[in-house]
Scaffold this motif. Structure first.
Motif, PDB file in Angstrom:
ATOM      1  N   ARG A  24       0.799  -1.227   0.000  1.00 56.65           N
ATOM      2  CA  ARG A  24       0.000   0.000   0.000  1.00 56.65           C
ATOM      3  C   ARG A  24       0.830   1.276   0.000  1.00 56.65           C
ATOM      4  NH1 ARG A  24      -2.269  -4.278   2.195  1.00 56.65           N
ATOM      5  NH2 ARG A  24      -4.319  -4.797   1.350  1.00 56.65           N
ATOM      6  N   TYR A  55       2.709 -12.775 -10.522  1.00 55.88           N
ATOM      7  CA  TYR A  55       3.395 -13.653  -9.559  1.00 55.88           C
ATOM      8  C   TYR A  55       4.723 -14.185 -10.119  1.00 55.88           C
ATOM      9  CZ  TYR A  55      -0.490 -13.023  -6.473  1.00 55.88           C
ATOM     10  OH  TYR A  55      -1.406 -12.435  -5.640  1.00 55.88           O
ATOM     11  N   ARG A  58       7.279 -11.568  -9.317  1.00 57.48           N
ATOM     12  CA  ARG A  58       7.614 -11.538  -7.883  1.00 57.48           C
ATOM     13  C   ARG A  58       8.433 -12.766  -7.485  1.00 57.48           C
ATOM     14  NH1 ARG A  58       2.135 -10.391  -4.988  1.00 57.48           N
ATOM     15  NH2 ARG A  58       3.454 -10.642  -3.176  1.00 57.48           N
ATOM     16  N   GLY A 158     -11.367 -12.884  -0.573  1.00 55.92           N
ATOM     17  CA  GLY A 158     -12.549 -13.734  -0.680  1.00 55.92           C
ATOM     18  C   GLY A 158     -12.239 -15.201  -0.436  1.00 55.92           C
ATOM     19  N   GLU A 159     -10.954 -15.566  -0.375  1.00 53.31           N
ATOM     20  CA  GLU A 159     -10.573 -16.955  -0.091  1.00 53.31           C
ATOM     21  C   GLU A 159     -10.210 -17.080   1.396  1.00 53.31           C
ATOM     22  OE1 GLU A 159      -9.005 -18.568  -4.326  1.00 53.31           O
ATOM     23  OE2 GLU A 159      -7.477 -17.558  -3.134  1.00 53.31           O
ATOM     24  N   THR A 182       2.927  -4.479   9.490  1.00 47.38           N
ATOM     25  CA  THR A 182       1.680  -4.669   8.750  1.00 47.38           C
ATOM     26  C   THR A 182       0.761  -3.487   8.992  1.00 47.38           C
ATOM     27  OG1 THR A 182      -0.274  -6.076   8.420  1.00 47.38           O
ATOM     28  CG2 THR A 182       0.790  -6.219  10.584  1.00 47.38           C
ATOM     29  N   SER A 183       0.042  -3.082   7.928  1.00 49.26           N
ATOM     30  CA  SER A 183      -0.834  -1.907   8.030  1.00 49.26           C
ATOM     31  C   SER A 183      -2.103  -2.214   8.799  1.00 49.26           C
ATOM     32  CB  SER A 183      -1.188  -1.422   6.617  1.00 49.26           C
ATOM     33  OG  SER A 183      -1.845  -2.465   5.914  1.00 49.26           O
ATOM     34  N   TYR A 187      -8.286  -8.272   6.900  1.00 49.41           N
ATOM     35  CA  TYR A 187      -8.800  -9.256   7.866  1.00 49.41           C
ATOM     36  C   TYR A 187      -8.654 -10.654   7.301  1.00 49.41           C
ATOM     37  CZ  TYR A 187     -10.593  -5.470  10.632  1.00 49.41           C
ATOM     38  OH  TYR A 187     -10.671  -4.363  11.441  1.00 49.41           O
ATOM     39  N   ASN A 207       6.443  -0.917  13.844  1.00 53.06           N
ATOM     40  CA  ASN A 207       6.176  -0.427  12.493  1.00 53.06           C
ATOM     41  C   ASN A 207       7.026   0.827  12.275  1.00 53.06           C
ATOM     42  OD1 ASN A 207       4.679   0.729  10.090  1.00 53.06           O
ATOM     43  ND2 ASN A 207       3.276  -0.944  10.543  1.00 53.06           N
TER      44      ASN A 207
HETATM   45  C1  BJW Z   1       7.652  -0.955   7.700  1.00 53.63           C
HETATM   46  C2  BJW Z   1       8.711  -0.751   6.898  1.00 53.63           C
HETATM   47  C3  BJW Z   1       9.950  -0.963   7.568  1.00 53.63           C
HETATM   48  C4  BJW Z   1       7.047  -0.320   5.624  1.00 53.63           C
HETATM   49  N1  BJW Z   1       9.948  -1.340   8.866  1.00 53.63           N
HETATM   50  N2  BJW Z   1       7.552  -1.312   8.944  1.00 53.63           N
HETATM   51  C5  BJW Z   1     -15.112  -5.538   4.936  1.00 53.63           C
HETATM   52  C6  BJW Z   1     -14.746  -5.419   6.279  1.00 53.63           C
HETATM   53  C7  BJW Z   1     -13.867  -6.326   6.889  1.00 53.63           C
HETATM   54  C8  BJW Z   1     -13.342  -7.383   6.153  1.00 53.63           C
HETATM   55  C9  BJW Z   1     -13.720  -7.502   4.825  1.00 53.63           C
HETATM   56  C10 BJW Z   1     -14.597  -6.603   4.239  1.00 53.63           C
HETATM   57  N3  BJW Z   1     -14.763  -6.960   2.932  1.00 53.63           N
HETATM   58  C11 BJW Z   1     -14.020  -8.063   2.702  1.00 53.63           C
HETATM   59  C12 BJW Z   1     -13.374  -8.401   3.839  1.00 53.63           C
HETATM   60  C13 BJW Z   1     -12.424  -9.536   4.025  1.00 53.63           C
HETATM   61  C14 BJW Z   1     -11.122  -9.305   3.272  1.00 53.63           C
HETATM   62  C15 BJW Z   1     -10.504  -7.981   3.727  1.00 53.63           C
HETATM   63  O1  BJW Z   1      -9.850  -7.885   4.734  1.00 53.63           O
HETATM   64  N4  BJW Z   1     -10.669  -6.928   2.915  1.00 53.63           N
HETATM   65  C16 BJW Z   1     -10.131  -5.605   3.276  1.00 53.63           C
HETATM   66  C17 BJW Z   1      -9.767  -4.873   2.017  1.00 53.63           C
HETATM   67  C18 BJW Z   1     -11.154  -4.892   4.158  1.00 53.63           C
HETATM   68  N5  BJW Z   1     -10.238 -10.423   3.605  1.00 53.63           N
HETATM   69  C19 BJW Z   1     -10.247 -11.532   2.914  1.00 53.63           C
HETATM   70  O2  BJW Z   1     -10.924 -11.678   1.910  1.00 53.63           O
HETATM   71  C20 BJW Z   1      -9.402 -12.667   3.470  1.00 53.63           C
HETATM   72  N6  BJW Z   1     -10.203 -13.838   3.612  1.00 53.63           N
HETATM   73  C21 BJW Z   1     -11.197 -13.903   4.509  1.00 53.63           C
HETATM   74  O3  BJW Z   1     -11.495 -12.966   5.242  1.00 53.63           O
HETATM   75  O4  BJW Z   1     -11.825 -15.134   4.533  1.00 53.63           O
HETATM   76  C22 BJW Z   1     -12.907 -15.318   5.467  1.00 53.63           C
HETATM   77  C23 BJW Z   1     -12.421 -16.073   6.668  1.00 53.63           C
HETATM   78  C24 BJW Z   1     -11.836 -15.399   7.714  1.00 53.63           C
HETATM   79  C25 BJW Z   1     -11.418 -16.114   8.844  1.00 53.63           C
HETATM   80  C26 BJW Z   1     -11.579 -17.463   8.908  1.00 53.63           C
HETATM   81  C27 BJW Z   1     -12.152 -18.145   7.848  1.00 53.63           C
HETATM   82  C28 BJW Z   1     -12.580 -17.435   6.733  1.00 53.63           C
HETATM   83  C29 BJW Z   1      -8.268 -12.996   2.523  1.00 53.63           C
HETATM   84  C30 BJW Z   1      -7.240 -11.899   2.466  1.00 53.63           C
HETATM   85  C31 BJW Z   1      -6.170 -12.218   1.416  1.00 53.63           C
HETATM   86  C32 BJW Z   1      -5.136 -11.109   1.337  1.00 53.63           C
HETATM   87  N7  BJW Z   1      -4.299 -11.331   0.234  1.00 53.63           N
HETATM   88  C33 BJW Z   1      -3.226 -10.365  -0.037  1.00 53.63           C
HETATM   89  C34 BJW Z   1      -2.668 -10.615  -1.495  1.00 53.63           C
HETATM   90  C35 BJW Z   1      -2.191 -12.001  -1.710  1.00 53.63           C
HETATM   91  C36 BJW Z   1      -0.749 -12.216  -1.337  1.00 53.63           C
HETATM   92  C37 BJW Z   1       0.227 -11.576  -2.300  1.00 53.63           C
HETATM   93  O5  BJW Z   1      -0.050 -11.359  -3.487  1.00 53.63           O
HETATM   94  O6  BJW Z   1       1.341 -11.300  -1.823  1.00 53.63           O
HETATM   95  O7  BJW Z   1      -2.209 -10.458   0.956  1.00 53.63           O
HETATM   96  S1  BJW Z   1      -3.733  -8.646   0.050  1.00 53.63           S
HETATM   97  C38 BJW Z   1      -2.207  -8.047   0.655  1.00 53.63           C
HETATM   98  O8  BJW Z   1      -2.472  -7.396   1.924  1.00 53.63           O
HETATM   99  C39 BJW Z   1      -1.341  -9.293   0.953  1.00 53.63           C
HETATM  100  C40 BJW Z   1      -0.820  -8.964   2.323  1.00 53.63           C
HETATM  101  O9  BJW Z   1      -0.450 -10.166   2.988  1.00 53.63           O
HETATM  102  C41 BJW Z   1      -1.948  -8.223   2.973  1.00 53.63           C
HETATM  103  C42 BJW Z   1      -1.549  -7.352   4.133  1.00 53.63           C
HETATM  104  O10 BJW Z   1      -0.685  -6.308   3.722  1.00 53.63           O
HETATM  105  P1  BJW Z   1       0.499  -5.828   4.666  1.00 53.63           P
HETATM  106  O11 BJW Z   1       1.481  -6.927   4.822  1.00 53.63           O
HETATM  107  O12 BJW Z   1      -0.050  -5.244   5.896  1.00 53.63           O
HETATM  108  O13 BJW Z   1       1.199  -4.714   3.738  1.00 53.63           O
HETATM  109  P2  BJW Z   1       0.884  -3.150   3.599  1.00 53.63           P
HETATM  110  O14 BJW Z   1       1.561  -2.687   2.358  1.00 53.63           O
HETATM  111  O15 BJW Z   1      -0.551  -2.872   3.722  1.00 53.63           O
HETATM  112  O16 BJW Z   1       1.574  -2.496   4.892  1.00 53.63           O
HETATM  113  C43 BJW Z   1       2.976  -2.482   5.062  1.00 53.63           C
HETATM  114  C44 BJW Z   1       3.275  -1.928   6.442  1.00 53.63           C
HETATM  115  O17 BJW Z   1       4.667  -2.007   6.655  1.00 53.63           O
HETATM  116  C45 BJW Z   1       2.884  -0.452   6.617  1.00 53.63           C
HETATM  117  O18 BJW Z   1       2.181  -0.304   7.851  1.00 53.63           O
HETATM  118  C46 BJW Z   1       4.228   0.274   6.680  1.00 53.63           C
HETATM  119  O19 BJW Z   1       4.212   1.415   7.539  1.00 53.63           O
HETATM  120  C47 BJW Z   1       5.121  -0.795   7.224  1.00 53.63           C
HETATM  121  N8  BJW Z   1       6.527  -0.664   6.828  1.00 53.63           N
HETATM  122  N9  BJW Z   1       8.380  -0.361   5.653  1.00 53.63           N
HETATM  123  C48 BJW Z   1       8.758  -1.494   9.513  1.00 53.63           C
HETATM  124  N10 BJW Z   1      11.125  -0.808   6.943  1.00 53.63           N
END
Ligand code: BJW
Length: 236
Positions: A24, A55, A58, A158-159, A182-183, A187, A207
């Protein structure tokens, strides 16, 4: 303060200083891309070549990066931690795995890639998961089923994330929860801090800067992960 059961959640920020882009940030992986096109089952069904290419790039980039001081500090902690230690990463890179290969963990340690792994592929028909180091084509034939194709072993929106029951059990039993790089935008990982609080655990966010969910944590340690993570673990 002594702790027995530790859960650490990591996100893209822990790998940023190794040269793996976050999602992000203004120059991150989502910049110039629609998330729905590359990180949903619908996007994959509509244009498998675009998704495989995202992919493939990456996966190739992984060969050029190394674990950094934050991955290594976690591996060193895992080697000396006497209690339970679950490391849950949202990252699909293999930098934690490589750090733990260099410094093998103690018996109570476990690593879960809840959003899958770049270096694995999954058959769409049989569900069989295998190691995959090279590129994949849009209609990569599956060796596991005559009608299957191989897709990235990645959890898209959605998975269902992987090993959720195991993660929930560990959160229910933990007395220290640390969220690193993580941001908190996605969820269910964004809700882990509340589950840990419910168990009475001490909760810590590490963070670059406080996230929008910082108020949910008891403490924050802010700075680059390569400095903040070793410094925090030195206090344990
Ligand atoms: C530093 C730094 C340095 C930088 N030092 N820090 C509405 C409300 C609530 C939930 C939902 C909703 N609508 C849909 C949902 C659910 C949905 C969801 O959460 N959507 C949101 C958009 C709201 N979630 C899902 O669909 C998940 N599945 C699900 O919920 O199934 C139901 C279920 C739940 C529980 C049990 C059983 C069933 C699936 C989510 C899949 C996410 N997939 C991704 C992409 C695939 C992987 C890939 O291609 O790599 O995963 S999305 C992407 O975001 C990726 C990451 O793993 C994930 C999180 O991102 P991350 O790691 O936090 O990165 P950034 O970039 O956001 O943040 C980086 C951070 O690092 C920042 O804070 C910086 O400040 C910091 N930083 N440099 C320390 N040097």
């Amino acid at each position: 303060m002594s702790h027995r059961n530790l859960v650490v959640l990591t996100g893209a920020g822990i790998s940023a200083e190794s040269g793996v882009p976050t999602f992000r940030a203004s120059d991150g992986l989502w910049c110039g891309r629609r998330v729905e096109d590359v990180a949903t089952p619908e996007g994959y069904a509509a244009d498998p070549a675009l998704v495989q290419d995202f992919y493939n790039q990456r996966r190739r980039q992984l060969a050029e990066v190394q674990p950094n001081a934050a991955h290594r500090a976690l591996a060193e902690l895992a080697a000396r931690w006497a209690g339970g230690f679950l490391l849950v990463t949202q990252n699909v890179d293999d930098l934690h795995d490589r750090a733990h290969e260099e410094t093998p963990p103690a018996a109570g340690f476990e690593l879960i890639h809840m959003h899958g792994e770049l270096l694995k592929a999954r058959c769409t028909r049989s569900g069989v998961v295998t190691g995959w180091a090279g590129d994949m084509t849009a209609d990569q034939p599956s060796p596991h089923h005559p009608d299957g194709v191989m897709r990235p072993h990645i959890v898209w929106f959605g998975e269902t994330p992987l090993q959720m029951e195991r993660i929930q059990r560990a959160l229910a039993a933990c007395d220290l929860f640390v969220s690193i790089g993580t941001s908190g935008a996605v969820y269910p990982a964004a809700g882990f801090v509340q589950a840990a609080r419910h168990s009475g655990a001490r909760t810590v966010e590490i963070n670059l800067q406080p996230t929008s969910g910082a108020r949910l944590f008891d403490e924050g340690a802010y700075g680059p992960a390569t400095e903040a993570v070793p410094a925090f673990f030195d206090t344990l």
